[in-house]
Enzyme design. Structure first.
Site, PDB file in Angstrom:
ATOM      1  N   HIS A   1      80.781 -56.832  47.205  1.00 59.53           N
ATOM      2  CA  HIS A   1      81.575 -57.433  46.131  1.00 59.53           C
ATOM      3  C   HIS A   1      82.614 -58.422  46.689  1.00 59.53           C
ATOM      4  CE1 HIS A   1      80.739 -54.199  42.824  1.00 59.53           C
ATOM      5  NE2 HIS A   1      79.988 -55.276  42.665  1.00 59.53           N
TER       6      HIS A   1
ATOM      7  N   ASP B   1      85.672 -58.752  46.130  1.00 64.03           N
ATOM      8  CA  ASP B   1      86.967 -58.194  46.528  1.00 64.03           C
ATOM      9  C   ASP B   1      86.874 -57.398  47.834  1.00 64.03           C
ATOM     10  OD1 ASP B   1      85.443 -56.370  45.075  1.00 64.03           O
ATOM     11  OD2 ASP B   1      87.185 -55.227  44.407  1.00 64.03           O
TER      12      ASP B   1
ATOM     13  N   HIS C   1      77.406 -47.320  43.643  1.00 68.03           N
ATOM     14  CA  HIS C   1      78.457 -48.178  43.109  1.00 68.03           C
ATOM     15  C   HIS C   1      77.764 -49.219  42.231  1.00 68.03           C
ATOM     16  CE1 HIS C   1      82.193 -50.227  42.748  1.00 68.03           C
ATOM     17  NE2 HIS C   1      81.957 -51.201  43.617  1.00 68.03           N
TER      18      HIS C   1
ATOM     19  N   ASP D   1      84.105 -48.225  47.653  1.00 65.31           N
ATOM     20  CA  ASP D   1      84.094 -48.056  46.199  1.00 65.31           C
ATOM     21  C   ASP D   1      82.899 -47.179  45.870  1.00 65.31           C
ATOM     22  OD1 ASP D   1      86.281 -49.656  45.877  1.00 65.31           O
ATOM     23  OD2 ASP D   1      85.195 -51.401  45.126  1.00 65.31           O
TER      24      ASP D   1
ATOM     25  N   ASP E   1      88.874 -44.192  46.849  1.00 69.45           N
ATOM     26  CA  ASP E   1      88.907 -45.190  45.758  1.00 69.45           C
ATOM     27  C   ASP E   1      89.635 -44.669  44.510  1.00 69.45           C
ATOM     28  OD1 ASP E   1      88.240 -47.069  43.785  1.00 69.45           O
ATOM     29  OD2 ASP E   1      86.108 -46.550  43.763  1.00 69.45           O
TER      30      ASP E   1
ATOM     31  N   HIS F   1      82.882 -47.014  39.299  1.00 75.99           N
ATOM     32  CA  HIS F   1      83.889 -46.228  40.030  1.00 75.99           C
ATOM     33  C   HIS F   1      83.964 -44.791  39.514  1.00 75.99           C
ATOM     34  CE1 HIS F   1      85.620 -49.730  42.092  1.00 75.99           C
ATOM     35  NE2 HIS F   1      85.336 -50.392  40.983  1.00 75.99           N
TER      36      HIS F   1
ATOM     37  N   ASP G   1      94.299 -73.373  46.544  1.00 78.96           N
ATOM     38  CA  ASP G   1      94.203 -74.337  45.441  1.00 78.96           C
ATOM     39  C   ASP G   1      93.426 -75.528  45.968  1.00 78.96           C
ATOM     40  OD1 ASP G   1      94.491 -76.133  43.395  1.00 78.96           O
ATOM     41  OD2 ASP G   1      96.671 -76.185  43.418  1.00 78.96           O
TER      42      ASP G   1
END
Lengths: 560, 560
Positions: free
Chosen positions: B79, B81, B146, B168, B200, B373, B448
């Protein structure tokens, strides 16, 4: 509405100016012959894309030329999304008489006083039930339960037939004040024959029945004895029954109550004066008393449940409030909904409350909030009691209206007699059935500071652009005669890149601008505007090539 | 970390650089002797207040001077993240070898290729279970279920003892690929003795057990036969099992499948190549085939479930997509979570889909999404299996960590052996117990465009100011010698008030500025900065008195 076809004697036209296709901004116009009746006049809190906007009002331009025909404004209840726009729009509406129940008018009175309008308007209090005659309309206010006391629905006898407008409602069989939604009357309307039902769609996505407000009182009564120190309860200040239940729970545990937050104090004062809220004087304390009392003998009832940035509760959570602070062992109960759009902010509030060492109860984890709107089974019950010929879902986003329409069809309303309307879409109801007419103006008027309606799509677009990419200004002065650059190019930026460590980059921007001037024979330039456009283009290319950002570029070329 | 006290041989230091006190940005450092092991390196999507920001990375300055000591970066799953920051931070981390399972590395490979980094890094694929030796650490990857296939937890043998990092996870007993969380191994670790469990916390607020992914397949199988026309399923492109179930449901109903959206096509291609996703070639169609097929024989599987403004699904909903359009009778299934912060946008998306005449299924109304989760009972199960001596909750906002800590105590972990840590708070685990050390740098680096870290608090503040109130620039030129005003004052505004109908107001601003100049004896002015401040003050007073707005005021005084 001046362009609309003249109504037949037995026809009625309904037009929503707000609340259909959105949550909030509720306002509806009923028309018979040449007479207008207004129902509610609410505001909306700005959506995320409405940068810097304080409030949103319904656009009333469709009826502005008809103000002399407005017989009255009738109010279903005292929430902001039903009465909040009144102080702003009342002058334009020609100050029609306003009808509502005691608390509704009590809350409105406060607003009108603030806007210095109180002596210019006639407020007429109605009981529940009570019928008032308003031109061709006979409006009977009947009681409905909702998350504010003194809520009403409207049964409106018109030349076309009986129209029932539910207001915002639920069927709470054990309301805190014992006053249930008036089912007998609703059944009676059904017996008499309801031409058209307009019913609240807010909770149409929720199966079953919404829980009774009493459940929250039970939850508070269960939680409170387990709280070792200070207890803070946060809720909407207009939810008088919720406040009453918190007070009752506090009294039962021997706690004093501190009301905190401007609107909490104001609304509770009105509600106490009118007899809707009972707090013994000896129970109420103020901030000065706080130090003298043990923490376990205090409950603070406060605003700020939506994590408004400047609210007392947010400041308390950030340990930035002068008189109130949380200590480990304290308890905070957020007795309110996570309003869509505020979830992140509320979640952030909860994290900070935990950082202060408090235990926190909130919607996701405890039964300390119930909705004020009817779930699916209650919406069915409303349809079953009133058995309307025609049905129009109101008060909801577009998907709520569609789903409520689907639900009405499953309840036996003929498919073609159910209509999903949006704001500004007039519908004529009469002996010949339903007729849609051409749309009239409707929309959202933005309030920013003292300005009403002057911030429009263009300003919002600029704000959004500035918000996301910042600003680059390039200023240079050119001798009018020689065409020589006599000042600049000077570059200013805001929200773009830190100026202090980007001298080289600023130099690059200057070089790009000078190149534009070199490439354009200045004698041939008749319009400076042309050069401005070229400077903007050149800078945009530079930013795109180097940093991949799109700031708002404002080139200023002065002729000196 | 250079300032930290030297570790004893049997001690291990853990420091989160992200993911503790926030959802996303997961990154953790394990230290033994002088060796570092990194776990995950994820990004975060910007929060609402981070105006114009594209991505957020963890701040790694605490380990920047230690890159030569980094033995490896190990990944739990693919993932964003957990792996999304790698392409941005890899050069600063000195290109350590990266360990992960097949799909995790497959997804990472795509990213590294895009960033032209693929040939500079060593990717080492592990099976489940498999142990790899990394300096003083022996890391066993074990299987967890997951919302992405090929997820792993880590059992890390260290000189201090066994540390279990769950990644996770959930305990899905009927996963789509039949590969359950490796409970036998977890129980085995428990038998051997787990020193520290890192688990988690994302769903600690949810009672019970999270439903099996298989439930979604059942729901799809139930809905699909009832869909009369085109079906569109939207989900995260990394949720390969979800895509598999949608494909299976389509095939069962005789529908062809169109994969839509850049990441959907890319991720499904990787997953098919690696054998994680099975789609018969004959089932897949592309946009050109669409016209030749009856609508009831097509399923579109698309990205855009979070209502990203430029996503295909949002454009389809707005009737602004060239090749794909919805017709009345079509069905859209949003098979995904309403991610906090996106609720309003998704709700808006659903309204527009209904406006197109589609029937829409979404989380609030149907069982077409389950979480990846563990709920409370699964978190208890994890604690029951591993029976750790020490416990540190990971992956969650602060309130999740606190509640997970409370839950661990109810499961018998000694109160003082449970620690809530935040990012940058090192904890040393060893024979003498737990020791907190002084905090190290940690935080969020904003991306940015091509700029990484150059937009800081100052630029965000300016953007926020511009966003809410717009901008007023006042430009005037003063003769250096005489002090006379020879140009302006010229006023430019953006996002403030419409310039075209505010000539009088602009005139008022000019008058206010001229007055400032009159009141200040120009001979006495040694610093133009002083006058700039006065001009800003005078305009601020004017705006406050008249329109009650606070634009960013930029006075520019040029010496000519």
């Amino acid at each position: 509405m001046s362009e609309s076809i003249e109504l037949q004697p037995a026809e009625v036209r309904i037009t929503a100016l707000g609340g259909l296709g959105e949550i909030g901004l509720n306002m509806m116009v009923l028309e018979s012959g040449t007479d207008l009746l207004l129902i509610d006049c609410g505001l909306m809190f700005p959506e995320a894309y409405m940068l810097g906007i304080d409030l949103v009002l319904p656009d009333i331009s469709a009826i502005r030329h008809r103000v002399k025909d407005i017989r009255a404004l009738v109010l279903t209840h005292g929430h902001e999304d039903h009465i909040g726009a009144i102080p702003y729009l009342l002058p334009e509406l020609g100050f029609p008489p306003i009808y509502g129940t005691g608390l509704t008018l009590g809350l409105l009175r406060n607003k009108l006083e603030e806007h210095d309008l109180l002596d210019r308007v006639e407020l007429r209090r109605v009981s529940l039930p009570e019928e008032v005659s308003l031109g061709p309309f006979a409006v009977e206010f009947f009681r409905v339960t909702h998350s504010i006391v003194d809520g009403a629905g409207l049964a409106i006898r018109t030349p076309a037939g009986l129209i029932v407008h539910t207001g915002d409602f639920k069927f709470d069989n054990t309301p805190v004040d014992g006053n249930r939604t008036d089912m007998a009357r609703l059944a009676g309307y059904g017996d008499q024959g309801v031409l058209l039902l307009l019913s609240d769609s807010t909770n149409v996505e929720r199966p079953g029945m919404t829980l009774s407000e009493r459940v929250v009182g039970d939850a508070l009564a269960e939680i409170l004895p387990r709280c070792p120190h200070l207890v803070m309860v946060s809720t909407f200040s207009s939810n008088i029954h919720r406040v009453q239940q918190a007070v009752d729970a506090a009294v039962a545990c021997g706690r004093k109550v501190l009301l905190n937050g401007r609107s909490m104090v104001a609304n509770c004062t009105v509600a106490r004066q009118l007899g809707y809220l009972r707090i013994p004087d000896a129970t109420l304390i103020d901030l000065r008393d706080l130090r003298d009392l043990p923490r376990q003998e205090v409950m603070v009832i406060t605003t700020g449940s939506q994590a408004e940035p400047l609210s007392a509760l947010m400041r308390i959570a950030m340990a930035d409030h002068k008189q109130l602070e949380l200590e480990p062992g304290d308890t905070v109960i957020l007795s309110s909904k996570f309003i869509p759009g505020n979830e992140k902010a509320i979640s952030n509030l909860i994290n900070h409350l935990y950082r202060r060492g408090a235990e926190v109860y909130y919607e996701t984890t405890s039964e300390i909030h119930v909705s004020g709107h009817a779930g699916q089974e209650e919406l069915k019950l409303m349809l079953a009691l009133t058995r309307p010929r025609y049905f129009v879902p109101i008060h909801g986003e577009y998907r709520h209206l569609v789903r409520h329409a689907q639900l009405a069809r499953t309840m036996g309303v003929a498919a073609d007699y159910v209509r999903v309307l949006e704001n500004g879409q007039p519908l004529v109801v009469g002996p010949n059935g339903l007729r849609r007419e051409a749309r009239v103006d409707s929309g959202r008027v933005l309030v920013d500071g003292k300005g009403v309606g002057d911030v429009g799509a263009m300003e919002l677009r600029d704000r959004r652009h500035l918000a996301n990419h910042g600003l680059v200004m390039a200023i240079l002065g050119v001798n009018q005669k020689s065409g020589e650059i006599v000042y600049g190019p000077e570059i200013f930026t805001r929200g773009f890149i830190p100026e202090e460590n980007s001298a080289a980059y600023l130099e690059e921007m200057r070089a790009v601008i000078l190149q534009v001037f070199q490439e354009h024979s200045l004698e041939a330039v008749t319009e400076w505007e042309e050069l401005r456009v070229e400077v903007r283009k050149a800078l945009r290319r530079l930013f795109n090539r180097t940093i991949k950002r799109r700031p708002l570029i404002v080139p200023v070329i002065m002729e000196l």
